[in-house]
Design a protein around this motif. Sequence first.
Motif, PDB file in Angstrom:
ATOM      1  N   ARG A  34      35.777  46.053 -35.404  1.00 45.52           N
ATOM      2  CA  ARG A  34      36.275  46.101 -34.022  1.00 45.52           C
ATOM      3  C   ARG A  34      35.724  47.307 -33.279  1.00 45.52           C
ATOM      4  NH1 ARG A  34      41.138  44.296 -36.541  1.00 45.52           N
ATOM      5  NH2 ARG A  34      41.976  46.419 -36.601  1.00 45.52           N
TER       6      ARG A  34
ATOM      7  N   SER B 187      32.182  46.491 -32.240  1.00 47.37           N
ATOM      8  CA  SER B 187      32.149  45.615 -31.068  1.00 47.37           C
ATOM      9  C   SER B 187      32.500  46.390 -29.801  1.00 47.37           C
ATOM     10  CB  SER B 187      33.129  44.458 -31.264  1.00 47.37           C
ATOM     11  OG  SER B 187      32.776  43.681 -32.397  1.00 47.37           O
ATOM     12  N   GLN B 188      33.482  47.271 -29.907  1.00 44.33           N
ATOM     13  CA  GLN B 188      33.876  48.070 -28.745  1.00 44.33           C
ATOM     14  C   GLN B 188      32.757  49.000 -28.314  1.00 44.33           C
ATOM     15  OE1 GLN B 188      36.640  47.643 -27.119  1.00 44.33           O
ATOM     16  NE2 GLN B 188      36.352  49.281 -25.635  1.00 44.33           N
TER      17      GLN B 188
ATOM     18  N   THR C  88      29.541  48.497 -28.775  1.00 45.40           N
ATOM     19  CA  THR C  88      28.489  47.681 -28.160  1.00 45.40           C
ATOM     20  C   THR C  88      28.850  47.342 -26.723  1.00 45.40           C
ATOM     21  OG1 THR C  88      27.902  46.736 -30.309  1.00 45.40           O
ATOM     22  CG2 THR C  88      27.207  45.521 -28.345  1.00 45.40           C
ATOM     23  N   TRP C  89      30.105  46.920 -26.504  1.00 41.23           N
ATOM     24  CA  TRP C  89      30.543  46.593 -25.143  1.00 41.23           C
ATOM     25  C   TRP C  89      30.475  47.820 -24.244  1.00 41.23           C
ATOM     26  CZ3 TRP C  89      34.348  48.454 -21.974  1.00 41.23           C
ATOM     27  CH2 TRP C  89      34.612  47.704 -20.814  1.00 41.23           C
ATOM     28  N   THR C  90      30.861  48.971 -24.772  1.00 40.75           N
ATOM     29  CA  THR C  90      30.837  50.201 -23.975  1.00 40.75           C
ATOM     30  C   THR C  90      29.414  50.555 -23.560  1.00 40.75           C
ATOM     31  OG1 THR C  90      32.794  51.015 -25.161  1.00 40.75           O
ATOM     32  CG2 THR C  90      31.464  52.645 -23.974  1.00 40.75           C
ATOM     33  N   GLU C  91      28.481  50.434 -24.489  1.00 41.24           N
ATOM     34  CA  GLU C  91      27.084  50.736 -24.170  1.00 41.24           C
ATOM     35  C   GLU C  91      26.542  49.762 -23.125  1.00 41.24           C
ATOM     36  OE1 GLU C  91      25.159  50.540 -27.893  1.00 41.24           O
ATOM     37  OE2 GLU C  91      25.924  52.475 -28.621  1.00 41.24           O
ATOM     38  N   GLU C  92      26.852  48.469 -23.282  1.00 40.45           N
ATOM     39  CA  GLU C  92      26.379  47.476 -22.312  1.00 40.45           C
ATOM     40  C   GLU C  92      27.013  47.714 -20.945  1.00 40.45           C
ATOM     41  OE1 GLU C  92      27.379  43.784 -24.086  1.00 40.45           O
ATOM     42  OE2 GLU C  92      25.673  43.778 -25.484  1.00 40.45           O
ATOM     43  N   GLU C  93      28.282  48.041 -20.922  1.00 38.30           N
ATOM     44  CA  GLU C  93      28.956  48.309 -19.647  1.00 38.30           C
ATOM     45  C   GLU C  93      28.375  49.542 -18.968  1.00 38.30           C
ATOM     46  OE1 GLU C  93      31.659  47.749 -16.524  1.00 38.30           O
ATOM     47  OE2 GLU C  93      30.961  46.436 -18.155  1.00 38.30           O
TER      48      GLU C  93
ATOM     49  N   GLU D 297      25.323  50.604 -19.237  1.00 42.80           N
ATOM     50  CA  GLU D 297      24.009  50.225 -18.712  1.00 42.80           C
ATOM     51  C   GLU D 297      24.156  49.422 -17.421  1.00 42.80           C
ATOM     52  OE1 GLU D 297      19.981  50.306 -18.502  1.00 42.80           O
ATOM     53  OE2 GLU D 297      21.298  51.363 -19.911  1.00 42.80           O
ATOM     54  N   ARG D 298      25.154  48.507 -17.383  1.00 43.83           N
ATOM     55  CA  ARG D 298      25.376  47.730 -16.156  1.00 43.83           C
ATOM     56  C   ARG D 298      25.777  48.632 -14.998  1.00 43.83           C
ATOM     57  NH1 ARG D 298      27.646  43.887 -19.836  1.00 43.83           N
ATOM     58  NH2 ARG D 298      29.719  44.815 -19.568  1.00 43.83           N
TER      59      ARG D 298
END
Length: 286
Positions: free
Chosen positions: A192, A195-196, A198-203, A205-206
């Motif tokens: 978990r 996954s968190q 990964t989401w944080t890194e993608e967010e 970057e966005r």
Amino acid sequence: AIRGGAMVGFDDSVVEEFVAQGRDARGDRVVELIERATSAPKLYVFGELLDLDGVKELESTPAAPHVALLRVFAYGTLPEYRQHESGLPPLSPAQLLKLRQLTVVQMADASVSLPYDELMSALEMSSVRELEDMLINECIAPGLLRGKLDHKRRAFEVHSCPVGRDLRPGQLKEIIDQLAAWHDNSKDVLARLGSQMTWTEEEAERRKEHRKDVADAAETLRREMKVPGAGDGGGDGEGDGGASGGAAGGEEGGDGGEEDGEEDGGGLDPMDEDTPGTGIGSKRRR
């Protein structure tokens, strides 16, 4: 034998000495060994003695209660001894003190705060003073426990319990199962967290791209506002030219008027002035 924790204030040579003495002992010698071991200072684990052949052989003899007593000292408590007291040998003062020590260790391993009332009940003590003296002199001083006496709350606050007791039969499997469950739970938590992350890194970057788009749009708008339009520049030029032309025309008109006046002034009417030498027309006509 397996112990539940590291030993502080525990001398391995003590248990090794008893094991060496009991390796070839049989019968009454084993009984005498058990009595000495359960009374000896600095000896708080007994699993190695339970593994001795002479001790195992004793279980099928009338001396079997001594083996049961050794098990109580290995992983039992004073209340447990009282439950089976009728089938066990009586305790000497030294054995009673040691079993009280081991009972406190067992309770401290299960809770970080031990109420005085519970301790006095388990240790068969009637006064707080007796209990506190025992905790200080027989538990803290030898290194069995680290903690603090809380007089106001009437409790012993456990800081650490360096002494590990022997494991009961079957307890090892329970510990292994608990560790396996902890391991599986840790894997789920790590998954978990991954996954968190990964989401944080993608967010992140966005958001970075969004800020760049906003900055680019703002810069484009500023440039458009600074550059003048073609119509504005022509209008200013024409206005300036009209004003200049009007001023020039006015000046030319004025010059022309002056010139006309000069021409008019130069051509006098012969009748406006008297002809020299005559008296006629001496004044200008109004």
